[in-house]
Write a protein that holds these residues in place. Structure first.
Motif, short mmCIF file in Angstrom:
data_model
loop_
_atom_site.label_atom_id
_atom_site.label_comp_id
_atom_site.label_asym_id
_atom_site.label_seq_id
_atom_site.Cartn_x
_atom_site.Cartn_y
_atom_site.Cartn_z
N ASP A 165 -5.21 4.33 -6.38
CA ASP A 165 -5.22 5.47 -5.48
C ASP A 165 -5.44 6.77 -6.24
O ASP A 165 -6.21 7.64 -5.81
N THR A 208 3.27 -2.50 -1.56
CA THR A 208 2.44 -1.43 -1.01
C THR A 208 3.30 -0.35 -0.37
O THR A 208 3.11 0.85 -0.61
N SER A 217 -0.98 2.23 -7.17
CA SER A 217 -0.76 3.66 -7.44
C SER A 217 -1.87 4.24 -8.31
O SER A 217 -2.41 5.31 -8.01
N GLU A 260 -5.87 -2.42 -2.87
CA GLU A 260 -5.58 -1.10 -2.32
C GLU A 260 -6.87 -0.33 -2.04
O GLU A 260 -7.06 0.22 -0.94
N SER A 309 4.09 9.22 -1.45
CA SER A 309 3.91 10.09 -0.29
C SER A 309 5.22 10.64 0.26
O SER A 309 5.41 11.86 0.32
N TYR A 342 0.49 9.87 -6.78
CA TYR A 342 0.14 8.51 -7.18
C TYR A 342 0.33 8.26 -8.67
O TYR A 342 0.82 7.20 -9.07
N ASP A 388 3.74 3.60 -1.70
CA ASP A 388 3.47 4.75 -0.84
C ASP A 388 4.75 5.55 -0.56
O ASP A 388 4.69 6.76 -0.35
N THR A 415 -2.24 -5.10 1.87
CA THR A 415 -2.31 -3.64 1.99
C THR A 415 -2.49 -3.23 3.44
O THR A 415 -1.86 -2.29 3.92
N TYR A 471 7.63 4.65 5.77
CA TYR A 471 7.76 3.79 4.60
C TYR A 471 9.23 3.59 4.21
O TYR A 471 9.59 2.56 3.64
N ASP A 514 -0.20 -0.79 5.71
CA ASP A 514 -0.80 0.44 6.23
C ASP A 514 -0.82 0.47 7.76
O ASP A 514 -0.58 1.51 8.37
#
Length: 256
Positions: A208, A149, A205, A31, A157, A163, A153, A84, A98, A88
């Motif tokens: 991040d 991943t 997580s 990540e 998010s 996170y 997120d 990742t 997501y 992304d």
């Protein structure tokens, strides 16, 4: 060693405690390093170079006829970075939410498991004794990283947990898997792959959380520093694992 005996040699590691520790470390590293590369360099070349390196390392791993710690964990680490990037790029470049990509990656993982089970009659990681089973194994690994991943997120998010809180949710889910396995509610194969999926958002997580700026709810250590520290930690852990693996093999030879 004859061909039949050679073919029975497992080509991936057993899920020992050290396996799970290194696995979580690789997810966090993947990540952080992925974020570092795509923010410090032009994203398109970064993704292409990473894809080429990933393909080269994976090709060597698939050609291996036995478990080699350094090779295996290098391949897993590259999956961590490239997996990742897949998730992304799907979100950032193509604008896929997501909430959509996580279920799609989950469906892809389920499809891999269904086809693997149909062709090989087992999903047991103790029985990855042929190149074809390696293909299925690594297809599942790539799918778990991409799906994990997106799931991480999604909680951090899209659902605005942040996170750190998202990481705690996935740690709790992993603890639940352990309890279900200990009480025989989950079988060993189902428990392994469920935990394997969850290690991805756990490591990612917390990586991040440590790396991202304060405005995003993190500690602002930076993706470069986090990547470097995790790469060093993984190298030390794999070196210990490799030494232990050699000692185990030597003891097995001497006991014959």
């Amino acid at each position: 060693m004859n061909v039949s005996a050679h073919s029975r040699v497992n080509r991936v590691p057993d899920p020992t405690p050290s396996f799970w520790v290194i696995k979580v470390l690789t997810t966090g590293m993947g990540e952080a390093l992925s974020d570092f590369l795509v923010t410090r360099f032009d994203p398109a070349p970064a993704v292409l170079v990473t894809a080429a390196l990933f393909a080269a390392v994976l090709a060597v791993q698939l050609a291996a006829t036995r478990y080699v710690p350094w090779l295996y964990w290098t391949a897993v680490s590259m999956v961590g970075v490239f997996g990742t990037m897949i998730a992304d790029v799907t979100h950032v470049a193509f604008g896929v939410p997501y909430l959509v990509s996580a279920p799609v990656f989950l469906l892809a993982l389920v499809l891999v498991f269904v086809l693997w089970r149909r062709t090989e009659r087992t999903l047991d990681v103790h029985a990855v004794t042929s190149r074809r089973r390696q293909y299925w194994y690594w297809a599942a690994v790539v799918a778990t990283f991409a799906m994990g991943t997106a799931a991480g997120d999604l909680l951090a998010s899209t659902f605005h947990l942040g996170y750190f809180a998202a990481g705690l949710v996935f740690v709790a889910l992993m603890a639940l898997v352990v309890v279900l396995r200990m009480t025989a509610v989950l079988g060993p194969i189902a428990a392994f792959w469920t935990a394997y999926v969850l290690t991805r958002p756990v490591g990612a997580s917390f990586a991040d959380w440590i790396a991202v700026p304060h405005v995003r709810g993190g500690l602002d250590a930076g993706t470069g520093l986090v990547s470097a520290l995790l790469v060093l930690t993984i190298a030390i852990a794999v070196a210990w694992t490799a030494q232990h693996h050699r000692a185990t093999q030597l003891n097995e030879v001497n006991s014959r």
